[in-house]
Design a protein around this motif. Structure first.
Motif, short mmCIF file in Angstrom:
data_model
loop_
_atom_site.label_atom_id
_atom_site.label_comp_id
_atom_site.label_asym_id
_atom_site.label_seq_id
_atom_site.Cartn_x
_atom_site.Cartn_y
_atom_site.Cartn_z
N ILE A 1 0.85 -1.19 0.00
CA ILE A 1 0.00 0.00 0.00
C ILE A 1 0.89 1.24 0.00
O ILE A 1 1.82 1.35 0.80
CB ILE A 1 -0.93 0.01 1.24
CG1 ILE A 1 -1.84 -1.22 1.21
CG2 ILE A 1 -1.73 1.29 1.30
CD1 ILE A 1 -2.67 -1.36 2.45
N THR A 2 0.59 2.15 -0.91
CA THR A 2 1.33 3.40 -0.99
C THR A 2 0.59 4.46 -0.18
O THR A 2 -0.60 4.70 -0.39
CB THR A 2 1.48 3.87 -2.45
OG1 THR A 2 2.15 2.86 -3.18
CG2 THR A 2 2.26 5.17 -2.52
N ASN A 3 1.33 5.06 0.75
CA ASN A 3 0.75 6.13 1.57
C ASN A 3 1.71 7.31 1.51
O ASN A 3 2.70 7.37 2.23
CB ASN A 3 0.55 5.64 3.00
CG ASN A 3 -0.24 6.64 3.82
OD1 ASN A 3 -0.63 7.71 3.33
ND2 ASN A 3 -0.49 6.30 5.07
N GLY A 4 1.42 8.24 0.61
CA GLY A 4 2.37 9.32 0.38
C GLY A 4 3.60 8.79 -0.34
O GLY A 4 3.50 8.24 -1.44
N THR A 5 4.76 8.94 0.26
CA THR A 5 6.02 8.45 -0.34
C THR A 5 6.47 7.14 0.28
O THR A 5 7.53 6.64 -0.07
CB THR A 5 7.13 9.50 -0.18
OG1 THR A 5 7.32 9.76 1.21
CG2 THR A 5 6.78 10.79 -0.91
N SER A 6 5.71 6.59 1.19
CA SER A 6 6.10 5.36 1.86
C SER A 6 5.14 4.24 1.48
O SER A 6 4.03 4.48 0.99
CB SER A 6 6.10 5.54 3.38
OG SER A 6 4.79 5.83 3.84
N THR A 7 5.59 3.02 1.70
CA THR A 7 4.76 1.85 1.42
C THR A 7 4.71 0.95 2.65
O THR A 7 5.63 0.94 3.46
CB THR A 7 5.31 1.04 0.23
OG1 THR A 7 6.63 0.60 0.55
CG2 THR A 7 5.33 1.89 -1.03
N GLU A 8 3.63 0.22 2.77
CA GLU A 8 3.49 -0.73 3.85
C GLU A 8 2.62 -1.89 3.37
O GLU A 8 1.98 -1.82 2.33
CB GLU A 8 2.85 -0.08 5.08
CG GLU A 8 1.43 0.42 4.84
CD GLU A 8 0.82 1.02 6.09
OE1 GLU A 8 -0.41 1.17 6.11
OE2 GLU A 8 1.58 1.30 7.05
N GLN A 9 2.62 -2.96 4.15
CA GLN A 9 1.83 -4.12 3.78
C GLN A 9 0.37 -3.91 4.16
O GLN A 9 0.04 -3.22 5.14
CB GLN A 9 2.35 -5.38 4.47
CG GLN A 9 3.38 -6.14 3.66
CD GLN A 9 3.57 -7.55 4.20
OE1 GLN A 9 3.40 -7.78 5.38
NE2 GLN A 9 3.94 -8.47 3.33
N GLY A 10 -0.49 -4.52 3.37
CA GLY A 10 -1.90 -4.53 3.66
C GLY A 10 -2.50 -5.82 3.15
O GLY A 10 -1.80 -6.69 2.64
N VAL A 11 -3.81 -5.94 3.27
CA VAL A 11 -4.50 -7.15 2.84
C VAL A 11 -5.69 -6.73 1.97
O VAL A 11 -6.49 -5.88 2.36
CB VAL A 11 -4.99 -7.98 4.04
CG1 VAL A 11 -5.82 -9.17 3.56
CG2 VAL A 11 -3.81 -8.46 4.86
N LEU A 12 -5.77 -7.36 0.78
CA LEU A 12 -6.90 -7.16 -0.12
C LEU A 12 -7.87 -8.32 0.07
O LEU A 12 -7.48 -9.49 -0.02
CB LEU A 12 -6.40 -7.11 -1.57
CG LEU A 12 -7.49 -7.06 -2.65
CD1 LEU A 12 -8.31 -5.78 -2.52
CD2 LEU A 12 -6.89 -7.19 -4.04
N LEU A 13 -9.13 -8.01 0.33
CA LEU A 13 -10.17 -9.01 0.54
C LEU A 13 -11.20 -8.91 -0.57
O LEU A 13 -11.70 -7.81 -0.87
CB LEU A 13 -10.84 -8.81 1.90
CG LEU A 13 -12.11 -9.65 2.17
CD1 LEU A 13 -11.76 -11.12 2.28
CD2 LEU A 13 -12.83 -9.16 3.42
N ILE A 14 -11.51 -10.04 -1.21
CA ILE A 14 -12.59 -10.11 -2.19
C ILE A 14 -13.55 -11.19 -1.74
O ILE A 14 -13.18 -12.37 -1.67
CB ILE A 14 -12.06 -10.43 -3.60
CG1 ILE A 14 -11.07 -9.35 -4.06
CG2 ILE A 14 -13.21 -10.54 -4.59
CD1 ILE A 14 -10.47 -9.63 -5.42
N ASP A 15 -14.78 -10.79 -1.39
CA ASP A 15 -15.82 -11.75 -1.01
C ASP A 15 -16.59 -12.15 -2.26
O ASP A 15 -17.28 -11.33 -2.87
CB ASP A 15 -16.78 -11.13 0.01
CG ASP A 15 -16.21 -11.19 1.42
OD1 ASP A 15 -15.33 -12.02 1.67
OD2 ASP A 15 -16.65 -10.38 2.27
N MET A 16 -16.45 -13.42 -2.65
CA MET A 16 -17.15 -13.93 -3.83
C MET A 16 -18.53 -14.43 -3.41
O MET A 16 -18.66 -15.12 -2.39
CB MET A 16 -16.35 -15.07 -4.47
CG MET A 16 -14.97 -14.65 -4.94
SD MET A 16 -13.98 -16.06 -5.47
CE MET A 16 -13.50 -16.75 -3.89
N SER A 17 -19.51 -14.11 -4.20
CA SER A 17 -20.87 -14.55 -3.90
C SER A 17 -20.95 -16.06 -4.04
O SER A 17 -20.62 -16.62 -5.09
CB SER A 17 -21.86 -13.88 -4.85
OG SER A 17 -23.15 -14.44 -4.70
#
Length: 597
Positions: A181-197
């Motif tokens: 994840i880009t936050n300004g000029t820095s990056t950090e880890q995140g989690v992408l969640l996709i709920d499938m029907s």
């Protein structure tokens, strides 16, 4: 027998033997068919049912795999196209995620992006976390951060992350992955969640009916039930399924006894997830009418077989010997002895076939030699090209510029140079492809010129023009950069005054033309000739060293000798180099590559 003419004298005994053999074999086959017909037909019918089941399960597997790959492609589009290179807190990111959600809303329930601390950054459709809910306790969240390179799929469950406000239970299958994840000029880890029907998956499976009142269900790699026609009854304990045994099965067919019933089990694993499709088909007898029909058909086939055996016995003697001799020659060629003398004899057709095979073997030898030579030439050209792009001096000097800008607090300029450098090398790699679009080729040289302009402290200006209709045509990768590099190092660097470089892409006589023009020192006719021969016209060793000759050879290797470079140069006037290519749409090149693969 004359080997070259293939005479048949002296073969009467062989002809009689073959005739007798075929006759006795046919009569014996008819007798044995009557005795073993029932067992044979039962086995054939069972094999037919198994094959029909395998085909149907293969189709269902393909449908489920396509459904999963659609979600995986959506995940890649969200990550690489939206999240990776953008500030996730902006409205633009939310709009792009919403657009992708709207395009897949039939199969997607929610799309959400979380920070590694469990904070909700984006959610589409707009939703809020349930009160006092901590997503960090969810398995899909933990697995995504523990194994960052993988996509993680859950089994069906009630959506419990967001407060929908409608008091409905929505069943979903969650897919999660770690993202940057880009936050300004820095990056950090995140989690992408996709709920499938879960409904979209159920629709793929619920109408599938196997033969003999069979049915289909799906389990995870750990034996958890994903889909079953009686899923609600199994969940309440009113029905049961042998999930423990199914979990141990690999792809294939099995026999099992379950609750006093003997049944056929077919197993198919679903691609990336490790899910298993289980087909269950009860074993039952064949209807009597079908058996009678099959018996009649078998006897009828046996009768015609008997007639055909007699006919074959009459003609086998004329073709057996020449064919056997020809087979020996073909076997020798198949073993790699392409210079074997091919048998030519027997009837006219067999003689013609023998001559054709001999000519084919010679042609194969010639083609193999040509292919080896062409492959070596192509491999060496592409290797030299790719190797030359990794120019240590260019990379080191660019990094020095970036360091200098940062030390002098020119952060915005440093970001621009770093971005240009990243795009430069991204297009240089191009996923290993040799053919890219004109749009990407111009973008590549634009990034290179921007970096070089910073490096040479605006000693030159550049201009890039392209007709809109040429941007989606096919271009050979890394053609312009070596030419522009030569223009800078050999044309502009040592001249008095400001340099100018102009790059154009346009159509001429239904062909694609890319030109590189500078106002540098120029060249004599002898120096121009040296460029095509590979001899450098300047003693300096700066630049990539790829050379005009290398670009010329690569163009002709891919597009033919009617295409290539033309150079127009005058000393102290400047140089203009034109690249002539066919006007081929880039999409058609991609389709051809996919078809070849």
């Amino acid at each position: 027998m004359d080997r070259r003419t293939g005479g048949l004298s002296g073969n009467a005994g062989i002809r009689q033997t073959i005739y007798l053999y075929f006759t006795v074999s046919a009569l014996a086959a008819i007798t044995l068919i009557g005795v073993s017909l029932y067992g044979r037909l039962s086995g054939q019918f069972s094999a037919s049912l198994q094959e029909e089941t395998r085909v149907l399960m293969g189709q269902v597997n393909l449908s489920v795999d396509t459904w999963l790959r659609t979600i995986m492609k959506l995940s890649d589009s969200l990550y690489y196209g939206v999240i990776k290179n953008a500030d996730v807190t902006t409205e633009r990111v939310n709009e792009e995620i919403t657009l992708l959600y709207d395009s897949n809303r039939d199969s997607i329930a929610n799309i959400a992006l979380f920070s590694k601390e469990g904070k909700l950054l984006q959610a589409v459709p707009a939703a809020r976390l349930k009160t006092d809910y901590d997503v960090r306790m969810e398995e899909w969240f933990e697995h995504a951060l523990e194994r960052t390179d993988n996509l993680h799929f859950t089994t069906p469950h009630v959506q419990s992350v967001f407060d929908s406000g409608d008091n409905q239970y929505r069943w979903v299958i969650s897919m999660s992955r770690a993202v940057e994840i880009t936050n300004g000029t820095s990056t950090e880890q995140g989690v992408l969640l996709i709920d499938m029907s879960y409904t979209s998956l159920r629709r793929l499976l619920e109408n599938i009916m196997l033969v003999n009142d069979g049915y289909l269900y799906m389990i995870s790699s750990t034996g958890e039930l994903i889909y079953h026609p009686q899923m609600q009854l199994i969940g309440t304990g009113l029905a049961d399924e042998d999930l423990e045994a199914a979990m141990q099965y690999y792809d294939g067919s099995y026999h099992e006894n379950y609750q006093g019933e003997r049944r056929e089990i077919s197993v198919k694993t679903v691609g990336y997830t490790g899910w298993k499709l289980i087909g269950v088909m009860p074993e039952r007898g064949i209807a009597l009418n079908n058996l009678k029909t099959n018996l009649f058909m078998v006897f009828l086939i046996a009768f015609f077989l008997f007639i055909l055996v007699i006919i074959n016995a009459l003609i086998s003697a004329r073709i057996t010997t020449p064919i056997q001799n020809l087979k020996k020659s073909v076997n020798a060629i198949e073993a790699g002895a392409l210079d074997t003398e091919v048998y030519v004899g027997g009837s006219y057709e067999i003689q013609h076939l023998g001559r054709s095979i001999g000519n084919m073997a010679k042609q194969i030898q010639k083609l193999m030699k040509d292919i080896v030579e062409e492959h070596e030439s192509k491999r060496k050209s592409e290797f030299d090209t790719l190797q030359s792009q990794i120019n240590p001096h260019f990379l080191y000097n660019t990094l020095d510029i970036i360091v200098w800008m940062i030390e002098n607090e020119q952060k915005e300029e440093a970001v621009r140079v770093v971005t240009a450098l990243a795009r430069f090398f991204r297009i240089s790699l191009s996923r290993g492809r040799s053919i890219i679009s004109v749009r990407d080729e111009l973008e590549h040289v634009r990034n290179y010129l921007m970096i070089q302009q910073k490096r040479f402290k605006n000693k030159f200006t550049y201009e890039i023009e392209a007709e809109p209709e040429v941007l989606d045509l096919a271009s050979l990768k890394l053609m312009l950069q070596p030419l522009v590099e030569n223009a800078i190092y050999h044309g502009i660097e040592f001249m008095d005054g400001d340099g100018e470089i102009r790059i154009r892409a346009f159509l001429r006589n239904d062909g694609l033309v890319l030109s590189v023009e500078d106002n540098g020192l120029g060249m004599t006719e002898e120096q121009v000739a040296n460029l095509f021969s590979g001899a450098s016209h300047v003693s300096s060793k700066r630049g990539s060293g790829i050379g005009v000759k290398n670009v010329q050879e690569r163009i002709r290797l891919y597009f033919g000798r009617e295409y290539g470079l033309t150079i127009d140069s005058e000393p102290d006037e400047g140089t203009r180099i034109e690249i002539h290519l066919p006007a081929t749409p880039y999409e058609s090149v991609l389709e051809k590559e996919q078809h070849d693969q």
